[in-house]
Design a protein around this motif. Structure first.
Motif, short mmCIF file in Angstrom:
data_model
loop_
_atom_site.label_atom_id
_atom_site.label_comp_id
_atom_site.label_asym_id
_atom_site.label_seq_id
_atom_site.Cartn_x
_atom_site.Cartn_y
_atom_site.Cartn_z
N VAL A 91 0.86 -1.19 0.00
CA VAL A 91 0.00 0.00 0.00
C VAL A 91 0.89 1.23 0.00
O VAL A 91 1.77 1.39 0.85
N HIS A 92 0.69 2.08 -0.99
CA HIS A 92 1.38 3.37 -1.08
C HIS A 92 0.50 4.27 -1.94
O HIS A 92 -0.52 3.80 -2.49
N PRO B 41 5.58 1.26 2.00
CA PRO B 41 4.58 2.27 2.34
C PRO B 41 4.77 3.62 1.66
O PRO B 41 3.84 4.39 1.52
N MET B 42 6.01 3.89 1.23
CA MET B 42 6.27 5.16 0.55
C MET B 42 6.40 4.94 -0.96
O MET B 42 6.79 5.85 -1.69
N GLY B 43 6.08 3.73 -1.40
CA GLY B 43 6.15 3.46 -2.83
C GLY B 43 7.56 3.34 -3.35
O GLY B 43 7.83 3.61 -4.53
N GLY B 44 8.48 2.94 -2.47
CA GLY B 44 9.86 2.74 -2.92
C GLY B 44 9.93 1.79 -4.09
O GLY B 44 10.77 1.93 -4.99
N ILE B 45 8.98 0.86 -4.13
CA ILE B 45 8.93 -0.12 -5.22
C ILE B 45 8.69 0.57 -6.56
O ILE B 45 9.09 0.08 -7.61
N THR C 175 9.35 16.23 4.34
CA THR C 175 9.78 15.53 3.13
C THR C 175 8.61 14.74 2.55
O THR C 175 7.67 14.40 3.29
N PRO C 176 8.65 14.41 1.26
CA PRO C 176 7.60 13.55 0.69
C PRO C 176 7.46 12.24 1.47
O PRO C 176 6.33 11.76 1.69
N ALA C 177 8.58 11.66 1.91
CA ALA C 177 8.52 10.40 2.66
C ALA C 177 7.75 10.58 3.96
O ALA C 177 6.90 9.75 4.32
N ALA D 201 2.63 0.99 9.18
CA ALA D 201 3.54 1.11 8.03
C ALA D 201 4.94 0.72 8.47
O ALA D 201 5.35 0.99 9.60
N ILE D 202 5.67 0.06 7.56
CA ILE D 202 7.02 -0.40 7.89
C ILE D 202 8.04 0.08 6.83
O ILE D 202 8.45 -0.69 5.96
N PRO D 203 8.43 1.34 6.93
CA PRO D 203 9.46 1.84 6.01
C PRO D 203 10.80 1.16 6.26
O PRO D 203 11.05 0.66 7.36
#
Length: 293
Positions: A164-165, A189-193, A220-222, A236-238
């Motif tokens: 989920v992001h 969670p931050m859409g790193g993918i 920051t955006p993150a 969430a697990i960044p």
């Protein structure tokens, strides 16, 4: 200290956790120690990350009491089946260096051999009854597969950890989880993918809407993306191995997004999954030997 979320079995889970997906074992030790120093109290790993031992060592080096840290890990599909899953717990607990795991998840549904998925989950129920784990759950379970699991087992999962992001919100999954009293926990969670695909212009970190909201709050955006999860009731697990980012990702409790800002982030959903299709995860394609402790 992060806010906690009460799970459906009255166990408290820190809303914001620290992930170690794709973190090499040697870096895992230092990053986990640093995360715990900064204030994280939930650490997320998995048998298939091959770094549970590093997580355990990082926890020991932190000097914190075991009772202060919430440890969650995941069983890989290669260890599905009742007896196999019971043994997989022993492998994970041994590598982590703990007697009890706080939250144990099935990492993926094995839809092509669902009897083995059911067997593994029944093993989780046994571990829960025996006090070897404090809560059990699933990961990457879509609503139809969740229904199949619930029809054949007795304990409703406490958590469903899914992608989920802002670019992939899975509202149907979140709604199904909510209806069953299951906490949705976001991986990536931050859409790193979205950054792995080679097109930086389609990365959540460069999204103009998120950037504008971040600028408004001096964040920051993150930080904005993590705040979005927390305000919408998700865990969430960044993940990061960079000490500055580890600290920045935890510093999300001192500001609040407006209802309009939350809605604008929700509206960024593209419906495009970054990770593998859960139904396509098979033993043939995704088998991994999980070593002994």
């Amino acid at each position: 200290m992060s806010t906690n979320i009460m799970l459906n079995n009255d166990i408290e889970l820190p809303a914001l956790g620290f992930g170690v997906f794709q973190t090499p074992p040697e870096e895992t030790v230092t990053s986990v120690t640093e995360a715990l120093r900064v204030g994280y109290r939930l650490i997320d790993t998995a048998a298939s990350y091959f770094n549970e031992r590093g997580v355990g060592e990082g926890i020991r080096r932190s000097g914190l009491d075991r009772s202060e840290i919430f440890i969650q890990t995941k069983l890989w599909i290669s260890d599905f089946g009742y007896d196999e899953a019971l043994h997989s717990f022993d492998k994970s607990a041994g590598k982590l260096g703990v007697e009890q795991i706080d939250l144990l998840l099935l990492h993926q549904p094995l839809t092509t051999a669902f009897d083995r998925t059911i067997g593994a989950y029944k093993a989780l129920e046994k571990l829960l009854a025996d006090g070897k784990v404090r809560a059990i759950g699933v990961s990457n379970f879509m609503p139809d597969v969740l229904d199949r699991l619930l029809a054949e087992t007795g304990v409703v999962p406490a958590v469903n950890q899914v992608e989920v992001h802002p670019y992939f919100c899975q509202p149907d999954v979140q709604q199904a989880d909510k209806e069953h009293g299951i906490l949705t926990q976001a991986w990536s969670p931050m859409g790193g993918i979205t950054s792995y695909r080679g097109d930086a212009s389609r990365s959540t970190f460069n999204d103009p809407v998120i950037g504008e909201i971040a600028q408004t709050h001096g964040r920051t955006p993150a930080q904005v993306m993590l705040r979005w999860h927390l305000q919408e009731g998700r865990s969430a697990i960044p993940k990061s191995v960079n000490p500055e980012r580890i600290a920045a990702n935890f510093d999300v409790f001192g500001f609040e997004l407006t209802a309009d800002e939350l809605a604008r982030i929700d509206a960024l959903d593209t419906g495009v999954r970054g990770g593998p299709e859960p139904a396509e995860v098979t033993l043939e394609a995704f088998h991994r030997d999980i070593p002994e402790a």
